[in-house]
Design a protein around this motif. Structure first.
Motif, PDB file in Angstrom:
ATOM      1  N   GLU A  15       0.827  -1.204   0.000  1.00  0.00           N
ATOM      2  CA  GLU A  15       0.000   0.000   0.000  1.00  0.00           C
ATOM      3  C   GLU A  15       0.866   1.261   0.000  1.00  0.00           C
ATOM      4  OE1 GLU A  15      -3.722  -1.983   2.456  1.00  0.00           O
ATOM      5  OE2 GLU A  15      -1.990  -1.204   3.524  1.00  0.00           O
ATOM      6  N   ILE A  16       1.969   1.209   0.732  1.00  0.00           N
ATOM      7  CA  ILE A  16       2.880   2.351   0.769  1.00  0.00           C
ATOM      8  C   ILE A  16       3.488   2.587  -0.608  1.00  0.00           C
ATOM      9  CG2 ILE A  16       5.089   3.174   1.700  1.00  0.00           C
ATOM     10  CD1 ILE A  16       4.340   1.778   4.315  1.00  0.00           C
ATOM     11  N   ALA A  17       3.840   1.497  -1.309  1.00  0.00           N
ATOM     12  CA  ALA A  17       4.388   1.627  -2.656  1.00  0.00           C
ATOM     13  C   ALA A  17       3.373   2.276  -3.591  1.00  0.00           C
ATOM     14  CB  ALA A  17       4.808   0.251  -3.185  1.00  0.00           C
ATOM     15  N   GLU A  18       2.117   1.845  -3.494  1.00  0.00           N
ATOM     16  CA  GLU A  18       1.061   2.421  -4.326  1.00  0.00           C
ATOM     17  C   GLU A  18       0.848   3.894  -3.981  1.00  0.00           C
ATOM     18  OE1 GLU A  18      -2.339   0.009  -3.630  1.00  0.00           O
ATOM     19  OE2 GLU A  18      -1.600  -1.701  -4.776  1.00  0.00           O
ATOM     20  N   LEU A  19       0.890   4.201  -2.706  1.00  0.00           N
ATOM     21  CA  LEU A  19       0.626   5.559  -2.234  1.00  0.00           C
ATOM     22  C   LEU A  19       1.713   6.530  -2.671  1.00  0.00           C
ATOM     23  CD1 LEU A  19      -1.341   7.210  -0.435  1.00  0.00           C
ATOM     24  CD2 LEU A  19       0.167   6.703   1.483  1.00  0.00           C
ATOM     25  N   THR A  20       2.960   6.102  -2.591  1.00  0.00           N
ATOM     26  CA  THR A  20       4.088   6.990  -2.880  1.00  0.00           C
ATOM     27  C   THR A  20       4.575   6.925  -4.321  1.00  0.00           C
ATOM     28  OG1 THR A  20       5.674   5.289  -2.186  1.00  0.00           O
ATOM     29  CG2 THR A  20       4.889   6.839  -0.499  1.00  0.00           C
ATOM     30  N   LYS A  81       2.167  12.524   1.953  1.00  0.00           N
ATOM     31  CA  LYS A  81       1.145  11.594   1.465  1.00  0.00           C
ATOM     32  C   LYS A  81       0.849  10.506   2.499  1.00  0.00           C
ATOM     33  CE  LYS A  81       1.969  12.074  -3.522  1.00  0.00           C
ATOM     34  NZ  LYS A  81       2.399  11.384  -4.753  1.00  0.00           N
ATOM     35  N   ILE A  82       1.897   9.968   3.121  1.00  0.00           N
ATOM     36  CA  ILE A  82       1.706   8.904   4.099  1.00  0.00           C
ATOM     37  C   ILE A  82       1.001   9.438   5.336  1.00  0.00           C
ATOM     38  CG2 ILE A  82       2.921   7.323   5.663  1.00  0.00           C
ATOM     39  CD1 ILE A  82       5.039   6.990   3.450  1.00  0.00           C
ATOM     40  N   ILE A  83       1.432  10.617   5.828  1.00  0.00           N
ATOM     41  CA  ILE A  83       0.817  11.207   7.023  1.00  0.00           C
ATOM     42  C   ILE A  83      -0.637  11.585   6.747  1.00  0.00           C
ATOM     43  CG2 ILE A  83       0.887  13.196   8.591  1.00  0.00           C
ATOM     44  CD1 ILE A  83       3.962  13.118   8.242  1.00  0.00           C
ATOM     45  N   ASP A  84      -0.894  12.179   5.574  1.00  0.00           N
ATOM     46  CA  ASP A  84      -2.265  12.558   5.211  1.00  0.00           C
ATOM     47  C   ASP A  84      -3.171  11.337   5.153  1.00  0.00           C
ATOM     48  OD1 ASP A  84      -1.586  15.196   5.089  1.00  0.00           O
ATOM     49  OD2 ASP A  84      -1.532  15.324   2.901  1.00  0.00           O
ATOM     50  N   ARG A  85      -2.642  10.225   4.643  1.00  0.00           N
ATOM     51  CA  ARG A  85      -3.438   9.008   4.524  1.00  0.00           C
ATOM     52  C   ARG A  85      -3.875   8.509   5.904  1.00  0.00           C
ATOM     53  NH1 ARG A  85      -7.255   6.485   2.050  1.00  0.00           N
ATOM     54  NH2 ARG A  85      -7.021   4.226   1.895  1.00  0.00           N
ATOM     55  N   TRP A  86      -2.949   8.533   6.860  1.00  0.00           N
ATOM     56  CA  TRP A  86      -3.300   8.127   8.217  1.00  0.00           C
ATOM     57  C   TRP A  86      -4.356   9.053   8.806  1.00  0.00           C
ATOM     58  CZ3 TRP A  86      -2.769   3.856  10.835  1.00  0.00           C
ATOM     59  CH2 TRP A  86      -1.746   2.963  10.509  1.00  0.00           C
ATOM     60  N   GLU A  87      -4.204  10.363   8.585  1.00  0.00           N
ATOM     61  CA  GLU A  87      -5.155  11.319   9.147  1.00  0.00           C
ATOM     62  C   GLU A  87      -6.548  11.124   8.570  1.00  0.00           C
ATOM     63  OE1 GLU A  87      -3.386  15.109   8.444  1.00  0.00           O
ATOM     64  OE2 GLU A  87      -2.101  14.995  10.226  1.00  0.00           O
TER      65      GLU A  87
END
Length: 241
Positions: A15-20, A81-87
């Motif tokens: 998921e992190i790979a897809e997100l970033t 992007k990762i921080i926003d996704r968690w929020e």
């Protein structure tokens, strides 16, 4: 994009790979590098997933803290992007909590609002911990951004300057001595101050060859440089001291 596994509150490396937009094998490599450097393994659970051909492939499930540690090594946009996704997912989780099935039952409503209050408190504490973590990791984050921006190798003297900028008081000569004493550079002989075999296998250094002319005589030169990977490795090593 796949959703976070909210029940376990983890995000997979896929998921992190897809997100970033990073290749998954690069995300896996970054996580394994962190584990080699001694970060808490409980934030990075080894797992597997099915690829397009239904074959088992390795991956990791990261806690929120694990995601923030990994993101500290990425550039600002990818971290965001990762921080926003968690929020976003935390907000969605709070909205789900607000979906109370029966407001006509006072006892049920009271229990639901109590649960909501407790979860809000947990969310507030988690956000405070996130801010503290990012603050503590600020020197490493700034350094990682600089390395991402430039993949060029640098001289050991330049690495000493970078370390100073991150609050580590060490000069070029002391850094050379530290690298020799800790097995990264050869201590004597023709290969004095050149990378050891182990350091080269870790891809921490590269060696460039040249020549200079003095009094009509050509002299071969060998220069040791620190790779981008080596720069991240050594700054992390010194920050943990």
């Amino acid at each position: 994009m796949k959703e976070l596994i909210l029940s376990k509150e983890t995000m997979s490396s896929v998921e992190i790979a897809e997100l970033t937009g990073k290749e998954h094998y690069n995300v896996i490599r970054d996580i394994r590098t962190l584990l080699e450097q001694g970060v808490a393994a409980l934030n990075f659970e080894a797992s597997t997933y099915k690829d397009a051909n239904q074959r088992d492939r390795p991956c990791f499930n990261l806690t929120k803290k694990g995601c923030l540690i990994l993101a500290s090594g990425y550039d600002a946009k990818l971290r965001e992007k990762i921080i926003d996704r968690w929020e976003v997912l935390e907000i969605e989780k709070q909205k789900a909590i607000l979906s109370i099935p029966n407001f006509n039952n006072p006892a049920e409503a009271a229990r639901a609002w109590a649960d909501q209050y407790e979860n809000n408190q947990v969310l507030a504490r988690n956000n405070a911990q996130k801010d503290m973590l990012l603050t503590e990791q600020a020197p490493k984050v700034l350094f990682a951004d600089a390395v991402v921006a430039s993949e060029n190798s640098i001289l050991i003297g330049r690495l000493a300057n970078v370390l100073k900028q991150n609050g580590i008081e060490i000069g070029q000569n002391r850094l050379f001595k530290w690298l020799r004493d800790n097995g990264y550079l050869c201590k004597c002989g023709e290969k004095y101050n050149q990378p050891t075999q182990t350091a080269m296998e870790l891809e921490l250094f590269e060696v460039s060859y040249g020549s200079i002319v003095r009094a009509d005589k050509s002299i071969n030169t060998i220069t040791t440089k620190v790779t981008g990977k080596g720069q991240i490795y050594f700054i992390n090593k010194f920050l943990k001291k």
